[in-house]
Design an enzyme around this catalytic site. Structure first.
Site, short mmCIF file in Angstrom:
data_model
loop_
_atom_site.label_atom_id
_atom_site.label_comp_id
_atom_site.label_asym_id
_atom_site.label_seq_id
_atom_site.Cartn_x
_atom_site.Cartn_y
_atom_site.Cartn_z
N HIS A 171 0.89 -1.25 -0.03
CA HIS A 171 0.11 0.16 -0.16
C HIS A 171 0.84 1.29 -0.10
O HIS A 171 0.52 2.37 0.24
CB HIS A 171 -0.96 0.26 1.28
N ASP B 122 -7.12 4.73 9.70
CA ASP B 122 -8.29 4.92 9.33
C ASP B 122 -8.73 3.52 8.19
O ASP B 122 -10.03 3.35 8.27
CB ASP B 122 -8.39 6.13 8.13
N GLU C 253 -10.61 14.01 14.15
CA GLU C 253 -9.89 14.11 12.99
C GLU C 253 -10.48 15.16 12.29
O GLU C 253 -11.77 14.98 12.23
CB GLU C 253 -9.78 12.55 12.40
#
Length: 510
Positions: free
Chosen positions: A92, A156, A272
């Protein structure tokens, strides 16, 4: 079963490797694992999530166990022409950090095929979970929830490997209170760059322990992590507050993260922030009924700042959670008619990005280039950053296509003994431009990223990259600052031939 069938050869290969692993084969040397040179394997290991950098390895290794991995690393290290090595989970990364040009890519998921491997195992007393580094955080969550438990620090997006996030930092809205994921580890198993298989912790082989946490894969490959657990909440109150004024937005975020004691039951569990720039930036949290007036607000303001907060509750605290939230929200400077609330399960909240991913996949918008930019910005420069970058570069160019995150963290939740480097201020912000582009225009976003850097340089804002490699060793030395000497010493100790994780461009500049 026919002796020439694929299944036959697969069974023979697995049995042979298992015998070698158990030390039962007299000819174990003949069964030593070698990298695959199959063109399909090579192609799969030549790109990462970013789809910007392409770099082909010589081969791809599929180890059955950490011991088998260690044997290969040791043999490679001792060879006359050793190859660079990169661990790959879901890859990723966005700029080739999981790649190894002309080297060997380690397929970490092959470790999960071993029935005697680490897997995911909750301790008898429920205080920790042992996890193979190849496991996904979503699977860790599913397993621990069966015991009513969960880790406290998350990213997240949960479809990432444990070893991958621990090699970077692992941050999200929980970081202000519980620290990054690297601050929530009891113990690790690591195969070093010379092929040693080492168990390490703060009290055992501590130099290696602190080196690999946030170490960008430079000192070896994590194969197991012991993660502390806590009772999982039954549900969460999930709130979004909208602002048109950045000063009020940042002031409120900093106020909310100031209450950050881990044991304080009245504190928030997640804080956030993000920017809303157009209708396209509205996520499914906002109902179709609310979206028109939010779009109208964006049209009038240009930028709307969204503050996202979460408060956990269990059976005991559920009757008082609304009152606690009322107290926490009292005096905040959000727009009074723009408070939105949901009541969801803990799992639904943590796995919220998955629904967005599946939607993008259905539209063919997931497997596209991702010219991301992730920065740590010191608090002293965040107001100027808003004026010069958000209101200046971003709003004027009007090309932002993905989430734009901005939220603060407390430096005292990070352990300076670890490799990860953050700004030298008590509060700093993470800013994430999570762009998705076409294959023919990702350079346009790169140009914007360069303008952001240039602005920070000219404004004297000492930002640090996160999840991205610098281009030169000199830039890395500035990034690590006072940690650079220790970083180099640890490299010499655990990977003296500079073979590990070449895609970071720290010691293997392309």
């Amino acid at each position: 079963m026919a002796a020439d069938s694929p299944a036959y050869f697969t069974i023979i290969m697995l049995l042979s490797r298992l015998l070698a692993f158990m030390g039962l084969s007299k000819n174990a040397g003949l069964l030593a694992l070698e990298p695959s040179h199959d063109p399909t394997d090579i192609a799969a290991a030549s790109q990462d999530f970013g789809l910007i950098v392409k770099s082909a390895p010589q081969g791809v290794l599929f180890p059955f166990s950490p011991q088998e991995l260690a044997s290969f690393i040791q043999s490679n290290y001792k060879s006359s022409a050793p190859l660079t090595v990169a661990a790959r989970g879901l890859a990723h990364s966005v700029r080739g950090q999981a790649l190894a040009k002309d080297g060997v890519v380690i397929d970490m998921f092959s470790l999960g095929s071993n029935p005697n491997g680490t897997g995911i195992s909750v301790s008898g007393d429920g205080t920790y979970v042992d996890v193979g580094a190849e496991q996904l955080w979503i699977d860790v969550l599913n397993v621990t929830l069966r015991s009513g438990l969960a880790p406290v620090s998350w990213t997240d997006y949960l479809y990432l490997t444990v070893g991958g996030t621990l090699s970077n930092a692992g941050i999200s809205g929980q970081t202000f209170r519980f620290g990054p994921q690297i601050s929530n580890v009891y113990e690790l198993d690591v195969v070093t760059g010379v092929g040693d298989f080492v168990t390490c912790s703060p009290n055992q082989n501590s130099d290696l322990f602190y080196a690999v946490l946030g170490g960008l894969g430079q000192f070896g490959i994590i194969t197991r992590a012991r993660i502390p657990l806590a009772p999982a909440p039954k549900g969460v109150k999930w709130i979004r507050l909208l602002y048109s004024d950045f000063a009020a937005f940042s002031k409120d975020q900093e106020l909310l993260i100031s209450k950050n004691d881990r044991t304080d039951q009245t504190a928030l569990n997640y804080v956030e922030g993000s920017l809303l720039l157009s209708q396209a930036s509205l996520d499914p949290f906002f109902s179709p009924e609310d979206q028109p007036r939010i779009v109208d607000l964006i049209t009038k303001s240009g930028i709307v700042y969204s503050l996202e907060i979460v408060k956990h509750y269990d059976d005991q605290s559920k009757p008082t959670v609304d009152k606690d939230l009322e107290q926490l929200l009292k005096g905040l400077g959000y727009l009074p008619d723009f408070l939105f609330e949901k009541d969801v399960t803990y799992f639904e909240f943590l796995n919220r990005v998955r629904a967005e991913e599946m939607f993008l996949r259905s539209k063919g918008l997931w497997e596209v280039p991702h010219p991301w930019l992730n920065l740590f910005v010191p608090k002293s420069g965040i107001a100027a950053f808003n004026d010069g970058v958000f209101k200046g570069i971003v709003l004027k160019r009007n090309i932002t296509t993905g989430p734009l995150l901005v939220y603060p963290m407390n430096r005292n939740k990070w352990d300076d003994r670890m490799s990860a480097s953050v700004p030298d201020e008590e509060i700093f912000y993470t800013v994430g431009f999570l762009h998705a582009s076409g294959f023919d225009n990702w350079q346009t976003y790169d140009e914007q990223n360069k303008l952001v850097f240039l602005f920070c340089e000219e404004a004297g804002i000492e930002v640090k990259l996160y999840l991205l490699p610098y281009a030169t060793k000199e830039e890395w030395s500035v990034h690590f600052g006072s940690k650079w000497d220790t970083f180099q010493q640890r490299k010499q100790q655990f990977d003296p031939k500079f073979l590990s994780s070449p895609g970071q461009n720290i010691f293997n500049n392309n």
